[in-house]
Enzyme design. Structure first.
Site, PDB file in Angstrom:
ATOM      1  N   GLU A 168      91.624  73.661  68.175  1.00 56.22           N
ATOM      2  CA  GLU A 168      91.698  72.193  68.167  1.00 56.22           C
ATOM      3  C   GLU A 168      90.542  71.609  68.968  1.00 56.22           C
ATOM      4  OE1 GLU A 168      92.251  69.546  67.004  1.00 56.22           O
ATOM      5  OE2 GLU A 168      94.279  68.826  67.072  1.00 56.22           O
ATOM      6  N   ASP A 169      90.114  70.437  68.597  1.00 57.70           N
ATOM      7  CA  ASP A 169      89.027  69.792  69.336  1.00 57.70           C
ATOM      8  C   ASP A 169      89.540  69.162  70.627  1.00 57.70           C
ATOM      9  OD1 ASP A 169      90.512  67.851  67.980  1.00 57.70           O
ATOM     10  OD2 ASP A 169      88.780  66.883  67.052  1.00 57.70           O
ATOM     11  N   ASP A 193      95.442  65.283  72.972  1.00 56.29           N
ATOM     12  CA  ASP A 193      95.632  63.932  73.525  1.00 56.29           C
ATOM     13  C   ASP A 193      97.122  63.727  73.791  1.00 56.29           C
ATOM     14  OD1 ASP A 193      95.262  61.313  74.289  1.00 56.29           O
ATOM     15  OD2 ASP A 193      94.801  60.561  72.309  1.00 56.29           O
ATOM     16  N   PHE A 201      88.126  57.156  75.030  1.00 54.84           N
ATOM     17  CA  PHE A 201      87.878  57.674  73.687  1.00 54.84           C
ATOM     18  C   PHE A 201      86.494  58.305  73.633  1.00 54.84           C
ATOM     19  CE2 PHE A 201      87.258  57.834  69.148  1.00 54.84           C
ATOM     20  CZ  PHE A 201      88.509  58.268  68.738  1.00 54.84           C
ATOM     21  N   ARG A 204      80.131  62.579  64.659  1.00 50.99           N
ATOM     22  CA  ARG A 204      80.488  64.004  64.725  1.00 50.99           C
ATOM     23  C   ARG A 204      79.263  64.885  64.984  1.00 50.99           C
ATOM     24  NH1 ARG A 204      85.798  64.470  62.748  1.00 50.99           N
ATOM     25  NH2 ARG A 204      86.347  63.074  61.041  1.00 50.99           N
TER      26      ARG A 204
HETATM   27  P1  IMP Z   1      97.186  63.976  69.577  1.00 56.26           P
HETATM   28  O1  IMP Z   1      98.119  64.277  68.460  1.00 56.26           O
HETATM   29  O2  IMP Z   1      97.433  62.625  70.183  1.00 56.26           O
HETATM   30  O3  IMP Z   1      97.129  65.068  70.625  1.00 56.26           O
HETATM   31  O4  IMP Z   1      95.741  63.795  68.955  1.00 56.26           O
HETATM   32  C1  IMP Z   1      94.990  64.862  68.541  1.00 56.26           C
HETATM   33  C2  IMP Z   1      93.927  64.427  67.550  1.00 56.26           C
HETATM   34  O5  IMP Z   1      93.542  63.057  67.746  1.00 56.26           O
HETATM   35  C3  IMP Z   1      92.660  65.226  67.752  1.00 56.26           C
HETATM   36  O6  IMP Z   1      92.652  66.354  66.940  1.00 56.26           O
HETATM   37  C4  IMP Z   1      91.574  64.232  67.401  1.00 56.26           C
HETATM   38  O7  IMP Z   1      91.274  64.305  66.026  1.00 56.26           O
HETATM   39  C5  IMP Z   1      92.152  62.879  67.700  1.00 56.26           C
HETATM   40  N1  IMP Z   1      91.696  62.353  69.002  1.00 56.26           N
HETATM   41  C6  IMP Z   1      92.420  62.208  70.134  1.00 56.26           C
HETATM   42  N2  IMP Z   1      91.684  61.698  71.138  1.00 56.26           N
HETATM   43  C7  IMP Z   1      90.452  61.531  70.629  1.00 56.26           C
HETATM   44  C8  IMP Z   1      89.204  61.047  71.199  1.00 56.26           C
HETATM   45  O8  IMP Z   1      89.065  60.671  72.378  1.00 56.26           O
HETATM   46  N3  IMP Z   1      88.147  61.026  70.342  1.00 56.26           N
HETATM   47  C9  IMP Z   1      88.218  61.419  69.053  1.00 56.26           C
HETATM   48  N4  IMP Z   1      89.341  61.889  68.490  1.00 56.26           N
HETATM   49  C10 IMP Z   1      90.450  61.934  69.275  1.00 56.26           C
HETATM   50 MG    MG Z   2      89.720  62.472  64.496  1.00 60.74          MG
END
Ligand code: IMP
Ligand code: MG
Length: 183
Positions: free
Chosen positions: A102-103, A106, A155, A168
């Site tokens: 995963e990148d 959050d 962000f 990206r």
């Molecule tokens: P989560 O489900 O809230 O943990 O979000 C995970 C996904 O949200 C990641 O795989 C990203 O694609 C996107 N995401 C969350 N925070 C950021 C950010 O700061 N920049 C860009 N994408 C984000």
């Molecule tokens: Mg995204």
């Protein structure tokens, strides 16, 4: 403005060099932990494709890749909490060791859903490698076996991460200017 930085950005959080060090460390750790075993890396598209590509090159041993795509934030800069599979794995993961790549972690909603979904398919194991995590932002506790860098609660874009499909390509990770959101 920092030299060479994209004009839509406030500041660089992690440089190309800092990212490379961390990716190599995680790759070597994975190689040691899964030595003698077959590993399947599953990248969560689209954001994780850059991390996956770099990470893969530090993994020694038997490794295969597959990809999943889930619904993300769209053009919004915040979590919707809605997770939907847009693209599923090509092959069965039954009796396989799976590592989700995963990148960024959050809210944790995406990974919570993916873990549950993949664990229901009878794999030998499912673990997570995330390049970034936002400290204290997780709605749910998630056990990530490999964690790269703690990211500020802002962000960020670059190194695969987007805002409305842009940025990206940046080799570093940076905070986006608020004026870009409201534009
Ligand atoms: P989560 O489900 O809230 O943990 O979000 C995970 C996904 O949200 C990641 O795989 C990203 O694609 C996107 N995401 C969350 N925070 C950021 C950010 O700061 N920049 C860009 N994408 C984000
Ligand atoms: Mg995204």
């Amino acid at each position: 403005m920092q030299q060479g930085m994209h004009p839509d950005l406030v500041r660089v959080v992690f440089t190309k060099e800092e990212i490379a060090v961390v990716v190599e460390r995680i790759g070597r750790q994975i190689s040691a932990d899964y030595a003698g075993q077959k590993l399947l890396l599953v990248a969560v598209l689209k954001g994780a494709f850059v991390f996956m590509a770099d990470l893969l090159r530090y993994i020694e041993g038997s490794v295969e890749v597959d990809f999943m795509a889930v619904s993300s934030y769209g053009a919004e800069a915040k979590s919707s909490g809605v997770v939907r599979i847009i693209k599923d794995l090509e092959n069965s993961i039954e009796d396989r060791h799976v590592l989700i790549v995963e990148d960024i972690l959050d809210s944790g909603l995406t990974l919570t859903y993916l873990l549950k979904n993949l664990r229901s398919r009878n794999p030998l194991s499912v673990e997570i490698a995330t390049l970034l995590y936002k400290e204290g932002k997780q709605d749910v506790a998630i056990d990530c076996k490999y964690i790269g860098l703690a990211c500020p609660n802002e962000f960020v874009v670059g190194y695969g991460l987007d805002y409305a499909e842009r940025y990206r390509e940046l080799p570093y990770i940076a905070v986006l200017k608020p004026s870009v959101y409201s534009a």
